[in-house]
Design a protein around this motif. Structure first.
Motif, PDB file in Angstrom:
ATOM      1  N   HIS A  68       0.624  -1.115   0.012  1.00  0.00           N
ATOM      2  CA  HIS A  68      -0.123   0.379  -0.155  1.00  0.00           C
ATOM      3  C   HIS A  68       0.764   1.492   0.368  1.00  0.00           C
ATOM      4  N   ALA A  69       1.702   0.849   0.347  1.00  0.00           N
ATOM      5  CA  ALA A  69       3.200   2.465   0.833  1.00  0.00           C
ATOM      6  C   ALA A  69       4.016   2.483  -0.421  1.00  0.00           C
ATOM      7  N   LEU A  70       3.580   2.027  -1.916  1.00  0.00           N
ATOM      8  CA  LEU A  70       4.129   2.148  -2.522  1.00  0.00           C
ATOM      9  C   LEU A  70       3.207   2.949  -3.830  1.00  0.00           C
ATOM     10  N   THR A  71       3.897   3.462  -4.213  1.00  0.00           N
ATOM     11  CA  THR A  71       3.212   3.933  -5.825  1.00  0.00           C
ATOM     12  C   THR A  71       3.310   2.689  -6.735  1.00  0.00           C
ATOM     13  N   PHE A  72       2.691   3.016  -8.074  1.00  0.00           N
ATOM     14  CA  PHE A  72       2.712   1.615  -9.138  1.00  0.00           C
ATOM     15  C   PHE A  72       4.325   2.064  -9.469  1.00  0.00           C
ATOM     16  N   ALA A  73       4.952   2.829  -9.562  1.00  0.00           N
ATOM     17  CA  ALA A  73       6.280   3.124 -10.795  1.00  0.00           C
ATOM     18  C   ALA A  73       7.373   2.440  -9.369  1.00  0.00           C
ATOM     19  N   GLU A  74       6.929   2.388  -8.112  1.00  0.00           N
ATOM     20  CA  GLU A  74       7.899   2.718  -6.789  1.00  0.00           C
ATOM     21  C   GLU A  74       7.856   0.620  -7.091  1.00  0.00           C
ATOM     22  N   ALA A  75       7.035   0.353  -7.325  1.00  0.00           N
ATOM     23  CA  ALA A  75       6.798  -0.848  -7.072  1.00  0.00           C
ATOM     24  C   ALA A  75       6.396  -1.975  -7.866  1.00  0.00           C
ATOM     25  N   ALA A  76       7.036  -0.910  -9.948  1.00  0.00           N
ATOM     26  CA  ALA A  76       6.785  -2.239 -10.303  1.00  0.00           C
ATOM     27  C   ALA A  76       8.654  -1.299 -10.561  1.00  0.00           C
ATOM     28  N   ALA A  77       9.322  -0.795  -9.845  1.00  0.00           N
ATOM     29  CA  ALA A  77      11.164  -0.553  -9.818  1.00  0.00           C
ATOM     30  C   ALA A  77      11.587  -1.406  -8.729  1.00  0.00           C
ATOM     31  N   ALA A  78      10.766  -2.233  -8.323  1.00  0.00           N
ATOM     32  CA  ALA A  78      11.022  -2.858  -7.016  1.00  0.00           C
ATOM     33  C   ALA A  78      11.349  -4.399  -6.924  1.00  0.00           C
ATOM     34  N   PRO A  79      10.583  -5.391  -7.975  1.00  0.00           N
ATOM     35  CA  PRO A  79      11.043  -6.988  -7.389  1.00  0.00           C
ATOM     36  C   PRO A  79      12.357  -6.997  -7.879  1.00  0.00           C
ATOM     37  N   LEU A  80      12.626  -6.842  -8.894  1.00  0.00           N
ATOM     38  CA  LEU A  80      14.207  -7.683  -9.662  1.00  0.00           C
ATOM     39  C   LEU A  80      14.543  -6.873  -8.548  1.00  0.00           C
ATOM     40  N   VAL A  81      15.254  -5.731  -7.945  1.00  0.00           N
ATOM     41  CA  VAL A  81      16.169  -5.824  -6.936  1.00  0.00           C
ATOM     42  C   VAL A  81      16.016  -5.986  -5.516  1.00  0.00           C
ATOM     43  N   LEU A  82      15.101  -6.661  -5.432  1.00  0.00           N
ATOM     44  CA  LEU A  82      15.053  -6.746  -3.949  1.00  0.00           C
ATOM     45  C   LEU A  82      14.836  -7.896  -3.662  1.00  0.00           C
ATOM     46  N   LEU A  83      14.480  -8.623  -4.580  1.00  0.00           N
ATOM     47  CA  LEU A  83      14.784 -10.684  -5.039  1.00  0.00           C
ATOM     48  C   LEU A  83      16.195 -10.453  -5.196  1.00  0.00           C
ATOM     49  N   THR A  84      16.783  -9.608  -6.172  1.00  0.00           N
ATOM     50  CA  THR A  84      18.185  -9.758  -6.188  1.00  0.00           C
ATOM     51  C   THR A  84      19.112  -9.775  -4.638  1.00  0.00           C
ATOM     52  N   ALA A  85      19.134  -8.994  -3.829  1.00  0.00           N
ATOM     53  CA  ALA A  85      19.460  -8.175  -2.929  1.00  0.00           C
ATOM     54  C   ALA A  85      19.351  -9.871  -1.905  1.00  0.00           C
ATOM     55  N   TRP A  86      18.422 -10.150  -1.833  1.00  0.00           N
ATOM     56  CA  TRP A  86      17.965 -10.975  -0.207  1.00  0.00           C
ATOM     57  C   TRP A  86      18.045 -11.807  -1.181  1.00  0.00           C
ATOM     58  N   GLU A  87      18.184 -12.475  -2.230  1.00  0.00           N
ATOM     59  CA  GLU A  87      18.489 -14.294  -1.853  1.00  0.00           C
ATOM     60  C   GLU A  87      20.623 -13.985  -2.627  1.00  0.00           C
ATOM     61  N   ALA A  88      21.463 -12.562  -2.431  1.00  0.00           N
ATOM     62  CA  ALA A  88      22.338 -12.762  -2.266  1.00  0.00           C
ATOM     63  C   ALA A  88      22.633 -12.729  -0.780  1.00  0.00           C
ATOM     64  N   LEU A  89      21.946 -11.832  -0.212  1.00  0.00           N
ATOM     65  CA  LEU A  89      22.649 -11.562   1.246  1.00  0.00           C
ATOM     66  C   LEU A  89      22.312 -12.446   2.055  1.00  0.00           C
ATOM     67  N   SER A  90      21.163 -12.901   2.396  1.00  0.00           N
ATOM     68  CA  SER A  90      20.522 -14.342   2.469  1.00  0.00           C
ATOM     69  C   SER A  90      20.945 -15.744   2.272  1.00  0.00           C
ATOM     70  N   ASP A  91      20.251 -15.848   1.203  1.00  0.00           N
ATOM     71  CA  ASP A  91      20.135 -17.361   1.112  1.00  0.00           C
ATOM     72  C   ASP A  91      21.747 -17.439   0.267  1.00  0.00           C
ATOM     73  N   ARG A  92      22.967 -16.548  -0.744  1.00  0.00           N
ATOM     74  CA  ARG A  92      23.682 -16.395  -0.244  1.00  0.00           C
ATOM     75  C   ARG A  92      24.637 -17.265   0.129  1.00  0.00           C
ATOM     76  N   ALA A  93      24.967 -15.614   1.260  1.00  0.00           N
ATOM     77  CA  ALA A  93      25.877 -15.505   2.042  1.00  0.00           C
ATOM     78  C   ALA A  93      25.731 -16.039   3.495  1.00  0.00           C
ATOM     79  N   GLY A  94      24.445 -16.028   3.886  1.00  0.00           N
ATOM     80  CA  GLY A  94      23.368 -16.315   5.242  1.00  0.00           C
ATOM     81  C   GLY A  94      24.128 -15.145   5.829  1.00  0.00           C
ATOM     82  N   LEU A  95      23.517 -13.382   5.773  1.00  0.00           N
ATOM     83  CA  LEU A  95      23.677 -13.058   6.809  1.00  0.00           C
ATOM     84  C   LEU A  95      23.273 -12.869   7.843  1.00  0.00           C
ATOM     85  N   ALA A  96      24.057 -12.817   8.614  1.00  0.00           N
ATOM     86  CA  ALA A  96      23.631 -12.657  10.526  1.00  0.00           C
ATOM     87  C   ALA A  96      23.872 -11.841  10.477  1.00  0.00           C
TER      88      ALA A  96
END
Length: 332
Positions: free
Chosen positions: A116-144
């Motif tokens: 709800h907090a995002l405009t359509f432009a912000e929401a459209a800009a977000a998925p690929l970079v969010l998934l990339t950052a999350w997978e890299a830091l959490s799934d690959r690096a196991g950031l703690a």
């Protein structure tokens, strides 16, 4: 419907506004989405320029990220109804399915309710970079919590959300930037220490920040040279993740001496290889990111939007480098 189509590889001029048939529901789990905005990512410019990751060939509609309003649902769809607002990462890898268009049809399981907090432009800009950052830091690096993290290009698309996700995880963050304005932006996102890569030696700066230990995790969002430069900045037994090809000429002696774990991250793999479990995992990541966004803990920065017809201008700007945050196309 209006769409931006490419029929050959080349410069931004190959992006042409055209008319295409509006897609129709083809399965009981499909949803038809009237797109309000599409994200513009560096991978779009690479596909346009050299056909990378383009298995479905030409003519093609680019754009992996989209956000819009559900217009119709298949017979078995229970998660969404007409009028619901959604965001997703799907399409843009060849053929007619992409988000540089007014409509897209996709499996309902690939979409999530738009924060709800995002405009359509912000929401459209977000998925690929969010998934990339999350997978890299959490799934690959196991950031703690408590770890130190080096995020390259912290003012960029992936970088600016990676800083925030690392801070949410309880890590301390340093990042590379090109100047004072981008340093100020990175600090506002939670970066503790900014390194101006034009004036400072990366390893010296990291060692100064960590008291000579090196960082526990590093995320390369730039390329092969950056990947190599990061190795001597790592703490022993650290995790170094790159979202790009690290290149053929790698001397890994120092990485071996430090017992580093080296990881590759490409969030498009589940779509390219049709991996249902991985796609479901990415849906869960987006759902969790949506909660963080609506809770005020995570922000998406869109520095500029362009009308759909001006997609070439957006590609030109990305090609010039140093975009802060993300760009988006709007369908109004």
């Amino acid at each position: 419907m209006k769409a931006i189509e490419i029929r050959e590889t080349g410069g931004p001029a190959v992006l042409q506004l055209t008319e295409r048939p509006r897609p129709e529901l083809s399965g009981p789990d499909d949803i038809l989405v009237r797109l309000m905005a599409a994200g513009v990512n560096p991978v779009d410019t690479k596909i346009r320029a050299n056909g990378a990751l383009l298995p479905a060939g030409f003519p093609a509609v680019l754009g992996c990220d989209g956000a819009g309003v559900v217009e119709a649902v298949g017979a078995d769809v229970t998660r969404f109804k007409s009028g619901d607002e959604v965001w997703f990462c799907h399409g843009g890898l060849g053929g007619p399915v992409g988000n540089y268009a007014e409509y897209i049809c996709l499996d309902s399981h690939l979409a999530q309710p738009k924060p709800h907090a995002l405009t359509f432009a912000e929401a459209a800009a977000a998925p690929l970079v969010l998934l990339t950052a999350w997978e890299a830091l959490s799934d690959r690096a196991g950031l703690a919590a408590g770890q130190t993290v080096l995020i390259h290009a912290g003012a960029g698309g992936v970088g600016h959300v990676a800083i925030q996700l690392a801070r949410i995880a309880g890590a301390r963050v340093c990042t590379t930037v090109s100047g004072p304005e981008k340093a100020e932006f990175a600090h506002s996102l939670g970066a503790e220490y900014c390194i101006n890569y034009r004036d400072e030696d990366l390893v010296d700066a990291v060692m100064h920040w960590t008291g000579g230990r090196g960082v526990d995790v590093a995320l390369d969002t730039v390329g092969a040279a950056c990947f190599r430069q990061s190795i001597p900045a790592m703490a022993p037994y650290g995790n170094l993740v790159t979202i790009l090809d690290p290149g053929p000429e790698l001397d890994l002696k120092e990485a071996r001496m430090r017992n580093l774990r080296l990881s590759l991250e490409l969030m498009l793999t589940p779509q390219l290889r049709n991996l249902p479990r991985a796609l479901a995992h990415q849906g869960e990541i987006l759902r969790r990111c949506g909660k963080l966004i609506d809770g005020g803990e995570l922000k998406i920065h869109v520095s500029q939007t362009f009308p759909l017809a001006e997609a070439a201008a957006a590609h030109t700007l990305i090609g010039a480098g140093h975009v802060t945050g993300k760009l988006a196309l709007t369908m109004d």
